[in-house]
Design an enzyme around this catalytic site. Sequence first.
Site, PDB file in Angstrom:
ATOM      1  N   ARG A   1       3.200 -14.013   1.845  1.00 39.06           N
ATOM      2  CA  ARG A   1       3.256 -13.011   0.791  1.00 39.06           C
ATOM      3  C   ARG A   1       4.478 -13.190  -0.107  1.00 39.06           C
ATOM      4  O   ARG A   1       4.405 -13.000  -1.301  1.00 39.06           O
ATOM      5  CB  ARG A   1       3.273 -11.613   1.418  1.00 39.06           C
TER       6      ARG A   1
ATOM      7  N   LYS B   1      -5.301  -1.103  10.077  1.00 39.41           N
ATOM      8  CA  LYS B   1      -4.184  -1.784   9.400  1.00 39.41           C
ATOM      9  C   LYS B   1      -3.442  -2.591  10.454  1.00 39.41           C
ATOM     10  O   LYS B   1      -2.713  -2.042  11.277  1.00 39.41           O
ATOM     11  CB  LYS B   1      -3.255  -0.776   8.731  1.00 39.41           C
TER      12      LYS B   1
ATOM     13  N   GLU C   1      -4.391 -10.989   7.686  1.00 39.40           N
ATOM     14  CA  GLU C   1      -3.211 -10.572   8.436  1.00 39.40           C
ATOM     15  C   GLU C   1      -3.134 -11.427   9.694  1.00 39.40           C
ATOM     16  O   GLU C   1      -4.084 -11.494  10.472  1.00 39.40           O
ATOM     17  CB  GLU C   1      -3.355  -9.078   8.788  1.00 39.40           C
TER      18      GLU C   1
ATOM     19  N   LEU D   1       0.846  -1.198   0.000  1.00 34.55           N
ATOM     20  CA  LEU D   1       0.000   0.000   0.000  1.00 34.55           C
ATOM     21  C   LEU D   1       0.875   1.239   0.000  1.00 34.55           C
ATOM     22  O   LEU D   1       1.947   1.246   0.593  1.00 34.55           O
ATOM     23  CB  LEU D   1      -0.852   0.017   1.267  1.00 34.55           C
TER      24      LEU D   1
HETATM   25  S1  IVH Z   1      -5.417  -4.097   1.976  1.00 34.97           S
HETATM   26  C1  IVH Z   1      -3.292  -4.431  -2.350  1.00 34.97           C
HETATM   27  N1  IVH Z   1      -6.242  -4.067   4.409  1.00 34.97           N
HETATM   28  O1  IVH Z   1      -0.787  -4.194   4.972  1.00 34.97           O
HETATM   29  C2  IVH Z   1      -2.943  -4.401  -0.922  1.00 34.97           C
HETATM   30  N2  IVH Z   1      -3.959  -4.586   4.041  1.00 34.97           N
HETATM   31  O2  IVH Z   1       1.039  -2.584   3.210  1.00 34.97           O
HETATM   32  C3  IVH Z   1      -4.205  -4.407  -0.169  1.00 34.97           C
HETATM   33  N3  IVH Z   1      -2.698  -5.066   6.071  1.00 34.97           N
HETATM   34  O3  IVH Z   1       0.259  -6.640   2.692  1.00 34.97           O
HETATM   35  C4  IVH Z   1      -3.932  -4.506   1.246  1.00 34.97           C
HETATM   36  N4  IVH Z   1      -4.362  -4.792   7.477  1.00 34.97           N
HETATM   37  O4  IVH Z   1      -0.470  -7.382   4.981  1.00 34.97           O
HETATM   38  C5  IVH Z   1      -5.192  -4.260   3.612  1.00 34.97           C
HETATM   39  N5  IVH Z   1      -7.157  -3.996   6.516  1.00 34.97           N
HETATM   40  C6  IVH Z   1      -6.107  -4.207   5.727  1.00 34.97           C
HETATM   41  C7  IVH Z   1      -4.848  -4.563   6.235  1.00 34.97           C
HETATM   42  C8  IVH Z   1      -3.788  -4.744   5.350  1.00 34.97           C
HETATM   43  C9  IVH Z   1      -3.080  -5.094   7.350  1.00 34.97           C
HETATM   44  C10 IVH Z   1      -1.349  -5.330   5.566  1.00 34.97           C
HETATM   45  C11 IVH Z   1      -1.307  -6.393   4.508  1.00 34.97           C
HETATM   46  C12 IVH Z   1      -0.655  -5.780   3.312  1.00 34.97           C
HETATM   47  C13 IVH Z   1       0.018  -4.603   3.907  1.00 34.97           C
HETATM   48  C14 IVH Z   1       0.115  -3.534   2.869  1.00 34.97           C
END
Ligand code: IVH
Length: 676
Positions: A139, A118, A176, A84
């Site tokens: 991942r 997050k 996660e 992200l």
């Molecule tokens: S959405 C296309 N939602 O953050 C990527 N990610 O920096 C969409 N993560 O690899 C990710 N909580 O491991 C998303 N509610 C959440 C999340 C989340 C933790 C982590 C995830 C991802 C990383 C991205």
Amino acid sequence: MDDKSKIVSKYKKKIELLKRHNKFYFSDDNPEISDSEYDDLKKEIFKLEKQHSFLKKLNLSKIVGAPPTNKFKKIKHLKPMLSLSNAFNKKDMNDFVDKIKNFLNFKDRNIELIAEPKIDGISATLIYQNGLLVKGLSRGDGEIGEDILENLKTIKKIPQKLKGNDIPKILEVRSEIYIGKKDFNNLKISFANPRNAAGGSLRQKNPKETSKIPLKYFAYGFGLIEPMKFKKQSEFLKKISNWGFSINPLSKQIRHLDEIEKQHTYVDTIRSSLDYDIDGLVYKVNDIELQLRLGNTSNSPRWAVAYKFSAEKALTKVKDIIIQVGRTGAITPVAKVDPVTVGGVVVSNATLHNEDEIRRKDIRIGDIIQIQRAGDVIPQVVSVDITKREKSSKKFEFPKKCLCGSPTIKELSKSTQKEDAVRRCVKDYECDYIAKEKLKHIVSKDSLNIDGLGKKVIDKFWDLKLINRPHDIYDLNFNKIKKLEGWGELSINNLKKAIEKSKFIEFERFIFCLGIRHIGQENAKILASFFKSINNFLDLKKNTNRQKVLSSLIELDGIGETQIVSLNNFFSNQTNIEITEKLCQILTIKDFKTKNREGKFSNKTIMFTGGFEKMSRSEAKSIVENNGGKVLGSVSKKLNILVVGNSKPTKKKIDSAKKLNVKILKEIDWYKTLNL
Ligand code: IVH
């Protein structure tokens, strides 16, 4: 010393070494040795214990913790797991929303978002076929993950069989994995933070070890779903919760943009009472059709952003200010500070960015400063406490010379005619510091990707004169390396294998690995698709051809004057040419292949002029590229179609297209082509 004490001393030394590497790996997330070397060390310890049972009584190997391992099967993700982009304040969030609206050409239309915590854990993807859990991957690098299904199965709340109806044939749920804060505090093994502990536990080769650590998870997203029925992210979350997944209760739909800050502040205030670490909120466009329209940039989706909470701060003292030289010659000042824990990590360096920043903040050696660390960003200096400054303190004189002794310069920006804030060494490979950094770049993940040749190993090999130029990687003296501490037969074999593997490389990766300034991964890809093969690219070596070829690059969307000047500089330098040629002799460089480019615009070149009502230029461009076409920046014989938007098209472009018999599509015909 008797035999027994010798053995004990040898054993203790190895344990000490392991502890050190545990710290590098688990606490600092910065391993100094390869996974296989680490495994070797552990094996040696276990072997000693087996041979000499009295060692076990010392009860030391408990610290062994979780070995990282490279023994998991590697599996390609059905869809890449992206990362992200970050936002740190209200302005960044406004920019995020504006960009989305511009891309979709939404102007005054509202966009509904969903805000989710997050979770600061480890991501994994779970794949269900007809409701049964069949695959579980880490991942990895985002493209290829590791098969950790058995370890994931030890997490009780991850459903192995889904309950309820309407379950798609294929359902990929992204989650996660984390350790609860309370559980973390009860753990016997010491990790710097819960995230590292979760990672360590998931990477256990033996699932029984994983099951000893109480892992939990939240499902937050999807990969492949067939058939895809969901229209909204909120609907997806609700549905998977019914099917048996744990979803985070704090997710909230954001119908109005002023709710962004409100939700952020609210969750921040209750953050410490939660039993899991979160480092911000992820704001996502709720409508999945809009998510698809928005698509991704090379690493992250355009439809989501991680809005981080304010960084954790700490006070410390500047012990020294040193300079570091990057691979492009940029001189970065770094403050060496008294070690202090910020957000669970011990910090002893903070970046000072550049000369202007030091002057602006008047940072001096001996000062008490406040530093902050946000996410994985390098710690920064927030402020200086001038009241604590000693009378004898002096303003910091920024060195005018590079560490190699050469002069440094500040370049003039072509567009603004202003002096660059960054000072650079005037040399290139001739500066040892730059040369060493270039080596680190060339072996890194996105370049030659040589496992086992990390930054620290390059430093060591450089100091021992084992390596000086990139092609030396392929002529390493393994007899010497064998004698170095920490290098066993296994690790040497692994390194040899990794080096052999790196000899086969895609053309775009090769361009990127040359480390040409302003040619990052995206531009390397654009250049590779233009030149098609290394031989064409090497035409740039020839003085006679260079200007002609370079000037034709301007038609490529994404390549501008800056990149062209930089390519010219690169190929005007004899050392660069020699290194490139040597590498070309050693490596097998595969021709550029257009990937997933089957579609309406396969092998077609398209150009736009004027604005469209229903979409932005960026969206139009990404539609063409996703359907196999290429977008050009100027009208030429190579152009197949000129699409003319109703809003302010350039007459000159239309005229030259007519002259060259290029097909012209009006805005309305463009929509018809797209079935809009
Ligand atoms: S959405 C296309 N939602 O953050 C990527 N990610 O920096 C969409 N993560 O690899 C990710 N909580 O491991 C998303 N509610 C959440 C999340 C989340 C933790 C982590 C995830 C991802 C990383 C991205």
